[in-house]
Structures are given as C-alpha cells and as structure tokens.
Scaffold this motif. Structure first.
Motif, PDB file in Angstrom:
ATOM      1  N   VAL A  70       0.878  -1.282   0.207  1.00 48.10           N
ATOM      2  CA  VAL A  70      -0.001   0.095  -0.010  1.00 48.10           C
ATOM      3  C   VAL A  70       0.921   1.183   0.042  1.00 48.10           C
ATOM      4  CG1 VAL A  70      -1.785   1.334   1.465  1.00 48.10           C
ATOM      5  CG2 VAL A  70      -1.867  -1.218   1.116  1.00 48.10           C
ATOM      6  N   ILE A  71       1.694   1.286   0.952  1.00 43.54           N
ATOM      7  CA  ILE A  71       2.602   2.447   0.860  1.00 43.54           C
ATOM      8  C   ILE A  71       3.388   2.824  -0.495  1.00 43.54           C
ATOM      9  CG2 ILE A  71       4.850   3.321   2.252  1.00 43.54           C
ATOM     10  CD1 ILE A  71       3.662   2.044   4.796  1.00 43.54           C
ATOM     11  N   SER A  72       3.769   1.474  -0.801  1.00 43.02           N
ATOM     12  CA  SER A  72       5.070   1.581  -2.098  1.00 43.02           C
ATOM     13  C   SER A  72       3.989   2.138  -3.255  1.00 43.02           C
ATOM     14  CB  SER A  72       5.270   0.252  -2.399  1.00 43.02           C
ATOM     15  OG  SER A  72       6.024   0.311  -3.682  1.00 43.02           O
ATOM     16  N   ALA A  73       2.736   1.713  -3.135  1.00 45.91           N
ATOM     17  CA  ALA A  73       1.942   2.061  -4.442  1.00 45.91           C
ATOM     18  C   ALA A  73       1.344   3.714  -4.297  1.00 45.91           C
ATOM     19  CB  ALA A  73       0.605   1.233  -4.299  1.00 45.91           C
ATOM     20  N   ALA A  76      -7.220   6.971  -7.488  1.00 41.73           N
ATOM     21  CA  ALA A  76      -6.686   5.656  -7.282  1.00 41.73           C
ATOM     22  C   ALA A  76      -5.847   5.781  -5.830  1.00 41.73           C
ATOM     23  CB  ALA A  76      -5.752   4.901  -8.290  1.00 41.73           C
ATOM     24  N   GLY A  77      -4.841   6.828  -5.792  1.00 45.48           N
ATOM     25  CA  GLY A  77      -4.098   7.061  -4.602  1.00 45.48           C
ATOM     26  C   GLY A  77      -4.829   7.245  -3.441  1.00 45.48           C
ATOM     27  N   ASN A  78      -5.696   8.325  -3.583  1.00 50.40           N
ATOM     28  CA  ASN A  78      -6.770   8.894  -2.586  1.00 50.40           C
ATOM     29  C   ASN A  78      -7.633   7.787  -2.116  1.00 50.40           C
ATOM     30  OD1 ASN A  78      -5.866  11.384  -2.929  1.00 50.40           O
ATOM     31  ND2 ASN A  78      -7.725  12.093  -4.358  1.00 50.40           N
ATOM     32  N   LYS A  79      -8.161   6.880  -3.065  1.00 52.75           N
ATOM     33  CA  LYS A  79      -9.009   5.747  -2.340  1.00 52.75           C
ATOM     34  C   LYS A  79      -8.131   4.888  -1.656  1.00 52.75           C
ATOM     35  CE  LYS A  79     -12.394   2.210  -4.314  1.00 52.75           C
ATOM     36  NZ  LYS A  79     -11.445   1.021  -3.925  1.00 52.75           N
ATOM     37  N   LEU A  80      -6.956   4.456  -2.062  1.00 54.47           N
ATOM     38  CA  LEU A  80      -6.067   3.568  -1.388  1.00 54.47           C
ATOM     39  C   LEU A  80      -5.797   4.216  -0.042  1.00 54.47           C
ATOM     40  CD1 LEU A  80      -4.750   0.855  -1.768  1.00 54.47           C
ATOM     41  CD2 LEU A  80      -2.664   2.120  -2.790  1.00 54.47           C
ATOM     42  N   TYR A  81      -5.607   5.410  -0.045  1.00 51.48           N
ATOM     43  CA  TYR A  81      -5.160   6.014   1.273  1.00 51.48           C
ATOM     44  C   TYR A  81      -6.407   6.080   2.285  1.00 51.48           C
ATOM     45  CZ  TYR A  81      -3.602   9.163   4.953  1.00 51.48           C
ATOM     46  OH  TYR A  81      -3.328   9.502   6.233  1.00 51.48           O
ATOM     47  N   ARG A  82      -7.440   6.361   1.640  1.00 53.84           N
ATOM     48  CA  ARG A  82      -8.856   6.487   2.444  1.00 53.84           C
ATOM     49  C   ARG A  82      -9.170   5.074   3.256  1.00 53.84           C
ATOM     50  NH1 ARG A  82     -11.059   9.255  -1.631  1.00 53.84           N
ATOM     51  NH2 ARG A  82     -12.111   7.423  -2.353  1.00 53.84           N
ATOM     52  N   ALA A  99      -2.206  16.010  -4.487  1.00 53.00           N
ATOM     53  CA  ALA A  99      -2.560  16.368  -6.143  1.00 53.00           C
ATOM     54  C   ALA A  99      -1.470  17.292  -6.404  1.00 53.00           C
ATOM     55  CB  ALA A  99      -3.930  16.238  -6.196  1.00 53.00           C
ATOM     56  N   THR A 100      -0.192  17.088  -6.456  1.00 56.75           N
ATOM     57  CA  THR A 100       0.703  18.148  -6.653  1.00 56.75           C
ATOM     58  C   THR A 100       0.542  18.360  -8.229  1.00 56.75           C
ATOM     59  OG1 THR A 100       2.530  16.720  -7.067  1.00 56.75           O
ATOM     60  CG2 THR A 100       2.011  17.678  -4.829  1.00 56.75           C
ATOM     61  N   GLU A 101       1.160  19.624  -8.527  1.00 59.26           N
ATOM     62  CA  GLU A 101       1.237  20.062  -9.851  1.00 59.26           C
ATOM     63  C   GLU A 101       2.595  19.558 -10.476  1.00 59.26           C
ATOM     64  OE1 GLU A 101      -1.029  21.404 -11.893  1.00 59.26           O
ATOM     65  OE2 GLU A 101      -2.334  21.032 -10.270  1.00 59.26           O
ATOM     66  N   ALA A 102       2.862  19.750 -11.817  1.00 54.96           N
ATOM     67  CA  ALA A 102       4.133  19.165 -12.189  1.00 54.96           C
ATOM     68  C   ALA A 102       5.155  19.994 -11.719  1.00 54.96           C
ATOM     69  CB  ALA A 102       4.057  19.357 -13.553  1.00 54.96           C
ATOM     70  N   PRO A 103       6.501  19.430 -11.542  1.00 56.44           N
ATOM     71  CA  PRO A 103       7.638  20.207 -11.410  1.00 56.44           C
ATOM     72  C   PRO A 103       7.762  21.278 -12.420  1.00 56.44           C
ATOM     73  CG  PRO A 103       8.102  17.595 -11.593  1.00 56.44           C
ATOM     74  CD  PRO A 103       6.656  17.875 -12.168  1.00 56.44           C
ATOM     75  N   GLU A 104       7.830  22.626 -11.938  1.00 57.47           N
ATOM     76  CA  GLU A 104       7.939  23.810 -12.688  1.00 57.47           C
ATOM     77  C   GLU A 104       9.341  23.879 -12.912  1.00 57.47           C
ATOM     78  OE1 GLU A 104       5.778  24.975 -14.531  1.00 57.47           O
ATOM     79  OE2 GLU A 104       3.910  24.089 -14.217  1.00 57.47           O
ATOM     80  N   ASN A 105       9.703  24.453 -13.819  1.00 56.03           N
ATOM     81  CA  ASN A 105      11.055  25.304 -14.352  1.00 56.03           C
ATOM     82  C   ASN A 105      10.805  26.754 -13.747  1.00 56.03           C
ATOM     83  OD1 ASN A 105      11.830  23.445 -15.723  1.00 56.03           O
ATOM     84  ND2 ASN A 105      11.201  23.998 -17.589  1.00 56.03           N
ATOM     85  N   GLU A 106      11.536  26.997 -12.534  1.00 56.47           N
ATOM     86  CA  GLU A 106      11.561  28.540 -12.241  1.00 56.47           C
ATOM     87  C   GLU A 106      12.680  29.367 -13.202  1.00 56.47           C
ATOM     88  OE1 GLU A 106      13.762  30.840  -8.621  1.00 56.47           O
ATOM     89  OE2 GLU A 106      12.826  29.203  -8.133  1.00 56.47           O
ATOM     90  N   GLN A 146       2.315   9.131  -6.151  1.00 58.12           N
ATOM     91  CA  GLN A 146       2.751  10.698  -5.782  1.00 58.12           C
ATOM     92  C   GLN A 146       4.084  11.090  -6.716  1.00 58.12           C
ATOM     93  OE1 GLN A 146       3.377   9.849  -1.559  1.00 58.12           O
ATOM     94  NE2 GLN A 146       1.850  11.158  -1.027  1.00 58.12           N
ATOM     95  N   LEU A 147       4.940  10.246  -6.837  1.00 57.80           N
ATOM     96  CA  LEU A 147       6.301  10.580  -7.605  1.00 57.80           C
ATOM     97  C   LEU A 147       5.433  10.762  -8.998  1.00 57.80           C
ATOM     98  CD1 LEU A 147       9.233  10.554  -8.272  1.00 57.80           C
ATOM     99  CD2 LEU A 147       8.947   8.195  -8.688  1.00 57.80           C
TER     100      LEU A 147
END
Length: 265
Positions: free
Chosen positions: A186-189, A233-239, A252-259, A194-195
C-alpha cells in the motif's frame, strides 16, 4: 573510460557512465554488456541510472540561476545517455522470466518518463540562457560537453506513449495493493503515484506546445485522464488502507515547474 570500471558491480557502472557523460565510440562494447545482465543486475542498473538522473536534476535550477551553461550542457548530455541506457536495459528483458520482465519493464518505462522530463527541462534552460554560449577551449573536445542534440518530435510522441504505459502499470499496482491489503504494498503504491503524477502533468504541458507530436496513440487528453485516474486511485487507497499503514497522505501536486532563470543578456 569504461574499461577502468570493469571491476565495479554492474549497477555501479551506470552511475560512473552517467557522471562521465556520453560514451565514446570505443565504449559501445561495454554498453553492450547491459544485454548480458541477469534480472537482478538489471534491477540494480535501472535503479542506479534513475538515481543519477535524480541527482543531476537537482543541479539544474541552481546551474540555471548562476548561468552555468557548462553544467547545463553536461547534465543534458547525461540525461540523454541515461535515456539511452534505459532503452538498452529494456531491450535486455528479452528472454528473462516473465514475472521479472514485467516488473522491470514497469520500472524502466517510469524511469524513462522521468528522465525525459529532465531532458526537456535542461533543453528549455539551455534555449533560454545559453543561445550564444561557446564551450571553453579546455572542454570543447570532451564528448560530455558537446552541445546536446535538440529533442525531436518523435521523442515527444514516444514519451507520451510510455507515460500512458507507466500510468497503467501504476494503476495495476494500486489495485493489487488494495486487494492484498499489505502495508508495504500500500505504501509503495501510494508513493509511486505521488512520484509519477507530477510528471504526467509536466509532459501534458510540454506536448501542448507541440501538437504535431500527438496522434491516436499519443493523446494529450489520454495523459490528463491517466493523471486523474492515478490521483483518484491514490486517494482511494489512502482512505481505505493508507492511514492504517501510516502512509503519507497523497497530494495532487502540480508538475515540477521550471523556475525561470534570468533572461539572456
């Protein structure tokens, strides 16, 4: 260069190669050794390439902020090599036990998506601040400091296809973790989702600027759908299981942005 690394473990070779930049022609035979690795060696090799890409990615923004075109060129070439090494590892899966091949294929595809994002980021910064840059004479003849080749349309197309494959694999892993109810799974998934979610968003933004890269198999809409599915899926698994397993809540982070670095002078 690679010949001096032969005593190292197979996955150690990946780190050394990446840090040294693009391989010289005489190193091709050494790179061909990837095809002879067993599943365990390939797993270590893939992890080493991915780790090296991650380390170089952390150096990009500081390099751009100090206008260090030498470092940006080196990192860009390292990402290109990492992308190739992962393709070589993928080709080496032929003939491996099916269970091993499926797991490694998933890792390779996800790592290639992450590496491609790093290539795009480096290319964008080079285009912004290094347009008129000339490599210093003491480095001009070194392969790792050769000016990187621009990313091609077909590479963006392939990146979109692979991103969908990796998203599907993450969904499969999440479903399996929900069925098994085992905390390590569960943690790995959850961590994997998240990654990966930010890279789907980053790629979607990248291809929005390159509609010629899109088509029936490379759909921007498909990327957006896959991102939403992974978040759900991530939210459901966590709940259902994550809190009990002491997993980190999915964000639900946004994409890595280029500063943006300072404009070219």
């Amino acid at each position: 260069m690679l010949r001096s690394l032969q005593p190292l473990a197979a996955f150690g070779l990946a780190i050394a190669v990446l840090l040294s930049g693009p391989a010289q022609a005489q190193d091709e035979a050494e790179i061909a050794r990837i095809g002879k690795m067993d599943a365990k060696e390939l797993a270590g090799f893939i992890g080493a390439v991915t780790q090296s890409v991650a380390q170089d990615t952390l150096k990009l923004q500081p390099a751009a902020q100090r206008r260090d075109c030498v470092e940006l060129v080196r990192a860009s070439n390292a990402f290109t090599l990492g992308y190739r090494l992962l393709a070589e590892a993928d080709a080496a899966l032929g003939g491996k036990p099916e269970n091993d091949a499926v797991v490694l294929k998933t890792r390779i595809v996800q790592s290639r998506v992450i590496t491609f994002a790093a290539r795009v980021r480096a290319d964008e910064w080079l285009s912004r601040i290094c347009v008129n840059f000339a490599m210093p004479a003491d480095k001009a003849d070194e392969a790792r400091y050769a000016m990187p080749v621009k990313l091609q349309t077909n590479e963006f197309t392939q990146a979109v296809i692979e991103a969908r494959q990796a998203a599907d694999a993450n969904l499969t892993i999440a479903v399996a973790a929900g069925i098994s109810k085992k905390c390590p799974d569960v943690i790995s998934a959850i961590q994997s989702i998240q990654l990966f979610v930010p890279y789907l968003e980053k790629l979607s933004k990248d291809v929005a600027k390159r509609p010629e890269a899109l088509g029936p198999r490379a759909s921007r809409r498909g990327l957006e759908v896959a991102r939403g599915q992974l978040i759900n899926a991530g939210n459901k698994l966590y709940r259902e299981l994550g809190a009990g397993c002491r997993a980190t809540p999915p964000v639900a982070t946004e994409a890595p942005e280029n500063e943006a670095p300072p404009p070219a002078q």
